[in-house]
Design an enzyme around this catalytic site. Structure first.
Site, PDB file in Angstrom:
ATOM      1  N   GLY A 177      -2.346 -21.720   6.248  1.00 45.18           N
ATOM      2  CA  GLY A 177      -2.388 -20.727   5.172  1.00 45.18           C
ATOM      3  C   GLY A 177      -3.408 -21.056   4.101  1.00 45.18           C
TER       4      GLY A 177
ATOM      5  N   LYS B 148     -17.839 -17.957  -8.621  1.00 47.68           N
ATOM      6  CA  LYS B 148     -17.337 -18.829  -9.691  1.00 47.68           C
ATOM      7  C   LYS B 148     -18.492 -19.431 -10.489  1.00 47.68           C
ATOM      8  CE  LYS B 148     -13.068 -19.874  -7.204  1.00 47.68           C
ATOM      9  NZ  LYS B 148     -12.570 -20.664  -6.073  1.00 47.68           N
TER      10      LYS B 148
END
Lengths: 352, 352
Positions: free
Chosen positions: B216, B234
């Site tokens: 995940g 970012k």
């Protein structure tokens, strides 16, 4: 009011009084004179020295002591200027001048806190914000000074006393806001870390200390550093500021680096580990415990790679996990930069 | 006004509206409900959800949605409550309710910025402070949104969109205040760093990616992460917020990790080096240049030890030297903690 830092201020002059003209005081004086234009452009304010004190008097100027009237070459010879007042007293100037920020850089006495303690009390009572690099007054009576600041609606900030350019208090109080801190570990003293690094490379303690003294890293009397007290003081200030404790220095278990055997270091190295002087705050059965001690750390430890005069601090939190900050100049200019940072924070928080 | 953080606020309720109820939205909702008492005690305010929106409607409550009226077990089933309004719109609620803080967590679309862009504009225009984990609106029009916030005298904060629990903007804007940043390097994407770490241990790219997806860590469509675009976004937000640039995403040279050969990794490892996906901002001939690229780094590099899903950022400054921060949870709870931190900052800066 503006989105995000850097906040800009309504501007105008901010009167400064500086006490203490040793390495850090001189570095701060020079930094503010050199960065005047940058500070005006980026933050919108004009830091203006109204008085600078040495132990035997002060240079006091109504017009301000600026890079225009103090040439760089003679910047450190305060006594040669006509406004030099032999015997002038810090407290008297603080009571007389219009308040701004008082910068305390006199030598640190962790037993009595003086002369800084008297200076800071006088400043807070007269309505000055205070930033200090001097640990003595804070060890003597942090709680009393913080209460005094609160009652007088001014700020007392001390990043420069808690590992200087390494942002320890900032990180804990600002970057971790809303998270709960579960433990703190730090390498908080550059001198002892330098000596341990050299010892890890094969030197014995005496030789590593001698090298540190030759390079100006260790002081002629290195006892506070190598016996762990400098680390303990920083840990105390961090614990009491961040965790809301009222810890006394005597309650910290402190062991320094003077009795580490070369064999232990050799063993640590052959196992790919290292010996570090760690200041530690952990909670056990609901109570915080503080200690300073040399520890063997392995490669997976967040402070393993902090070598030489570097410092570092590691926080474990509930919601943000583990966060580590390392580096930051360990010299007087780094401490001066931390004093300047605190001034910017004060104006960001108090004047928007 | 009080010395040092944590500042306490005059208190009272702070109305919240949350839009987006995916992993991060749910984590934020749970965090605020769970931490209600801690936030009241430590910071003096009471965060009170007035509305929580999913894509198909919203739960709206005049009394507030609190841990008393939403049991923990059914906290995520918003549609089962009587106040659930199918088809309710975020913008309408923001215009109608008394402003507080709007929390934007809808899915990020870095091309159009929608639906977050419309939500944030509506919120700022109606006098809400905004905190967002959604990068899309910020990539679309950071400058426009910041200007809009300024004109409306509210804050727009986005720590959660710039590496979440790793404090990138905080460090640059707060802890380094007064210092001039000379360069920035970061490992800003946990997924690609995890894959590179596994590859450094001998897996090939496909296998490392599969493992990341099984755990995940990587999304079913990992393109934005592995091709370097998440890092680039970012870096863009950090550059434009901290360095005052007006950089566009197209101007960043971006190279991902999909074409790194196992042989290169093997060679890096045998030389005791590592391959990292580095986002970099450097100044050359007076101009800032931004790039994202896999780089071989050696043990002396400050980000060498940043492994797995960890992230890190390194700043070089004029007066404070090099400062590095690493760690911070890379999960939805870490992002939620960053949103909460931004709210605390807003109230510290705006309401004292």
């Amino acid at each position: 009011l503006e989105s995000s830092f850097p906040l800009r201020f309504k501007g105008g002059r901010v009167p400064l009084v500086l006490a203490g003209f040793g390495h850090v005081g001189k570095a701060f004086f020079g930094l503010v004179l050199d960065k005047g234009n940058y500070l005006k452009t980026r933050y919108g304010f004009d830091l203006n020295f109204r008085a600078v004190f040495k132990s035997d008097g002060g240079l006091i100027s109504d017009a301000g002591i600026t890079s225009e009237n103090i040439p760089e070459e003679t910047r450190h010879n305060l006594t040669r200027y006509p406004n030099w007042k032999p015997g002038a007293r810090v407290e008297a100037a603080l009571r007389k001048l219009k308040p701004g920020v008082f910068v305390e850089c006199t030598p640190s006495d962790i037993r009595t806190g003086e002369p800084g303690y008297g200076h800071i009390r006088a400043a807070l009572e007269a309505g000055w914000h205070v930033v200090t690099a001097n640990k003595g007054p804070l060890v003597a009576d942090l709680k009393g000074l913080r209460d005094l600041a609160r009652r007088n609606h001014v700020f007392l900030e001390y990043s420069a006393a808690t590992a200087a350019a390494l942002p320890t208090l900032d990180l804990a109080l600002y970057s971790l806001a809303g998270a709960e801190i579960q433990s703190i570990e730090g390498i908080l003293n550059g001198t002892s870390n330098y000596i341990l690094t050299r010892m890890g490379e094969g030197e014995d303690y005496a030789e590593a200390l001698r090298q540190a003294q030759d390079k100006g890293i260790a002081e002629p009397n290195p006892e506070l550093d190598v016996q762990g007290w400098d680390t303990a003081v920083k840990l105390l200030l961090i614990a009491n500021s961040v965790l809301g404790l009222d810890l006394a220095l005597e309650k910290i278990k402190v062991k320094g680096i003077t009795r580490i055997s070369p064999e232990l270091l050799e063993k640590a190295k052959s196992d790919e580990k290292a010996v570090k002087l760690i200041g530690r705050l952990v909670r056990s059965a609901g109570r915080w415990k503080a200690s300073v001690s040399p520890e063997i750390v392995d490669r997976s430890h967040p402070l393993f790679g902090v070598n030489g005069t570097n410092k570092g601090i590691h926080f474990v939190t509930d919601t943000m996990g583990g966060i580590t900050v390392t580096g930051g100049k360990s010299d007087p200019r780094g401490a001066a930069a931390a004093l300047l940072k605190d001034i910017i924070h004060i104006f960001a928080l108090a004047h928007n």
